[in-house]
Scaffold this motif. Structure first.
Motif, short mmCIF file in Angstrom:
data_model
loop_
_atom_site.label_atom_id
_atom_site.label_comp_id
_atom_site.label_asym_id
_atom_site.label_seq_id
_atom_site.Cartn_x
_atom_site.Cartn_y
_atom_site.Cartn_z
N PRO A 55 -37.88 21.39 1.75
CA PRO A 55 -37.37 21.98 3.00
C PRO A 55 -36.77 20.97 3.98
N SER A 56 -37.18 19.71 3.92
CA SER A 56 -36.64 18.71 4.86
C SER A 56 -35.18 18.39 4.58
N GLY A 57 -34.68 18.78 3.41
CA GLY A 57 -33.30 18.46 3.05
C GLY A 57 -33.15 17.17 2.26
N THR A 58 -34.25 16.50 2.00
CA THR A 58 -34.21 15.23 1.28
C THR A 58 -33.64 15.43 -0.11
N ASN A 59 -32.73 14.54 -0.48
CA ASN A 59 -32.15 14.58 -1.82
C ASN A 59 -32.10 13.16 -2.38
N LEU A 60 -32.03 13.06 -3.69
CA LEU A 60 -32.14 11.77 -4.38
C LEU A 60 -31.02 10.81 -3.98
N HIS A 152 -40.66 9.07 -3.00
CA HIS A 152 -39.92 10.33 -2.87
C HIS A 152 -38.98 10.50 -4.06
N ALA A 153 -38.27 9.42 -4.40
CA ALA A 153 -37.29 9.48 -5.49
C ALA A 153 -37.95 9.80 -6.82
#
Length: 166
Positions: A55-60, A152-153
């Protein structure tokens, strides 16, 4: 929900166990993390690499793009006016572009660090409006920042295509 079957298992490379002094240990761990996250992003498929999986929008791809800006700011003195924007790669930038830009920033940062012999000295950078932290602080911060985003990655890449390991 993705399958728990591991399709793309990489050998898990342990952190370095070398270094005869504090600088070598700090730089060894930072370089280990830098390599880990670049490898995690390299070869990731489009468009999933830039698609938010949380939901935070984090992407690789955005994580590596952000770390490129952090390296440049910390060690090269580049000013960043919108940190939030660094978490998104430009639409025209492919995976190879972002990985290459990150590796270039790391090489340039290491060139600066090669000339730094006193960990207590300030990071040499041309930002007169901000006091420079010590090299020790900068290395420790970059280990924390890169390690956090590497974690995260790991999760994001596994969600994309099942790839695990460092």
């Amino acid at each position: 929900m993705p399958s728990t079957k591991r399709r793309n298992r990489r050998r898990d490379t342990p952190p370095p166990r070398t270094g005869s002094n504090e600088s070598e240990v700090l730089r060894g761990f930072l370089n280990y993390l830098r390599t880990s996250i670049a490898t995690k992003v390299d070869g990731a498929p489009e468009p999933q690499v830039r698609t938010a999986a949380v939901p935070s929008g984090t992407n690789l791809l955005g994580l590596l793009n952000h770390l490129t800006f952090v390296e440049r700011s910390m060690f090269l003195g580049e000013d960043v006016t919108d940190w939030h924007a660094t978490f998104q790669a430009a639409p025209a930038d492919g995976v190879a572009d972002v990985v290459a830009r990150y590796r270039d920033a790391v090489k340039r940062a290491n060139d600066v660090l090669d000339g730094c012999t006193d960990l207590g000295a300030p990071v040499p950078r041309p930002q007169p409006h901000r006091p420079a932290p010590s090299i020790r602080w900068a290395l420790t911060h970059m280990i924390e920042e890169t390690g956090r985003h590497a974690g995260h990655a790991d999760i994001l890449r596994e969600l994309i295509d099942g790839t695990t390991g460092r």
